[in-house]
Design a protein around this motif. Structure first.
Motif: not given
Length: 443
Positions: A185-207
């Protein structure tokens, strides 16, 4: 039974079960009930279920958040009902979050559940309870609890083997050497846990693709889903102590569906050597409803056969069925823009929620009320039972044919919906609250 082509429609005539396609929970048609308490026969959100959530009712005199319990297509104002009926549980139910109830412990959870069941089934309570039931169509649902810490596991052998075959096709074993010895397992980010129905913005980053000379920055082009089941911790534990397998039910209140959105291109470039980071932390969607473990007693099943000896703190072979909950027979459905693409069976998960909790705390890490930990992607052995697009399209090699076009990974505007049900008492079905999210273009 032969594996199905994931691009073909799933045949509803096939047998249901842990290794076969199953139908998602469908809305139950009602014909003018005289009361919200008069549910249609077979409603998966009947008194045998009673999941918890938090709601407001804008425009109807309910501007503040309050705890509720779902009954059919209605939500009961649990705190108001407790107050009106003189219940001692007002302090737990008349709150803007479920955290006080989560922290109250197993005895209180059972007592509150018995009281709620009586309130919605005993005719003497009908006159008081009826006005406190509000149509789901008139309420806004919120994240039902304050998330403390978030951990995500990797507990489906089918998923792990598929990922190994995709990225390590020449390896002698598709599993990593540690996989059968501990829940990864791994530790995630609790501050970005959202309730169902919340829109999800396509993330940006390095690839960086393997053939590219250098990384580039921009929106993810390989945005994926992971169909998972999340477990919600109620009772905390002390730092420096560990939670035994047999104490699982003393700490875990209930479960819900979870979608671990994943940017595969960001993840592939960043994860060596420390694992998931920005490719996972932008959003994690959970259901607005938490199903208490007591509602799922009829869905308990034995986990798959253990193929490697386990260390004592993970060894569930000696635990009695009464103490060790083992696995759960949850029938999950994954839909993109309303089209079902997969039906992953949770009963095939190799590592159980009790083992995950035991491993998560064996080093002395403490639990907090509101801790959330997820199963990892749920995938079955069949091609139509895979819980991520990475597997369903085999890393983009085999696109899915949807009514609105082909998909390898998610496009802007796509709506992903996870739904599920479990066997209930007396042949009933226990519905799990769905998880849905729409992809918005990158900012």
């Amino acid at each position: 039974m032969p594996e199905q082509n994931p691009l073909a429609p799933l045949d509803p005539a096939q047998p249901t079960g842990p290794t076969g396609p199953t139908d998602p929970v469908e809305p139950v048609e009602t014909v003018g009930p005289s009361s919200p308490l008069d549910l249609a026969e077979g409603d998966p959100f009947g008194p045998h279920n009673l999941p918890y959530g938090v709601f407001t009712r804008p425009g109807h005199g309910y501007p503040e958040r309050r705890g509720g319990v779902r009954l059919g297509e209605f939500v009961l104002d649990a705190g108001a009902a407790a107050a009106a009926l003189g219940s001692p549980y007002v302090s737990l139910l008349a709150q803007p979050t479920l955290n006080p109830l989560l922290a109250a412990g197993r005895t209180a959870w059972s007592d509150v559940r018995r009281a709620l069941t009586a309130w919605v089934t005993v005719p003497a309570h009908r006159e008081v309870v009826e006005p406190l039931l509000h149509p789901l169509s008139e309420v806004t649902l919120h994240l039902p609890f304050e998330v403390a810490d978030y951990v995500d596991f990797y507990s489906s052998e089918n998923h792990a083997r598929n990922v190994g075959r995709i990225f390590r096709p020449d390896a002698a074993d598709s599993l990593t050497p540690n996989w059968k010895h501990l829940p990864i397992g791994y530790h995630g980010r609790s501050g970005t846990v959202v309730v169902s129905g919340t829109d999800v913005v396509r993330p940006c980053g390095q690839r960086k693709a393997p053939a590219d000379p250098a990384p580039v920055f921009g929106p993810s082009v390989r945005l994926d889903i992971e169909a998972e089941v999340a477990f919600v911790v109620g009772v905390p534990s002390g730092m420096g102590t560990s939670v035994a397998l047999s104490d699982f039910r003393e700490h875990v209140f209930g479960l819900s569906l979870l979608n671990d959105w994943s940017a595969r291109d960001l993840q592939a470039w960043e994860y060596v050597p420390l694992g998931p980071f920005l490719g996972k932390s932008f959003a994690t969607s959970v259901s607005a409803w938490i199903t208490p473990l007591e509602a799922l007693d009829a869905a308990r099943v034995a986990p798959p056969e253990r193929t490697h000896p386990l260390l004592p703190y993970l060894d569930d072979s000696a635990e009695s069925a009464a103490d060790e909950p083992g696995g759960y027979d949850l029938r999950i459905s994954v839909a993109i823009n309303g089209h079902v693409v997969s039906r992953p069976p949770f009963s095939t998960m190799y590592w159980t929620a009790a083992q995950q909790l035991a491993h998560m705390t064996v080093n002395g890490a403490s639990l907090r009320t509101g801790d959330l930990y997820a199963s990892g992607t749920v995938s079955g052995p069949g091609e139509s039972e895979r819980g991520s697009l990475l597997e369903l399209t085999w890393n983009g090699r085999d696109p899915l044919d949807l009514p609105d076009g082909k998909r390898t990974f998610l496009e802007d505007g796509d709506v992903v919906t996870l739904s599920a049900w479990a066997p209930g008492p007396g042949g009933t079905k226990v519905g799990l609250g769905e998880v849905t999210g729409r992809i918005r273009p990158a900012a």
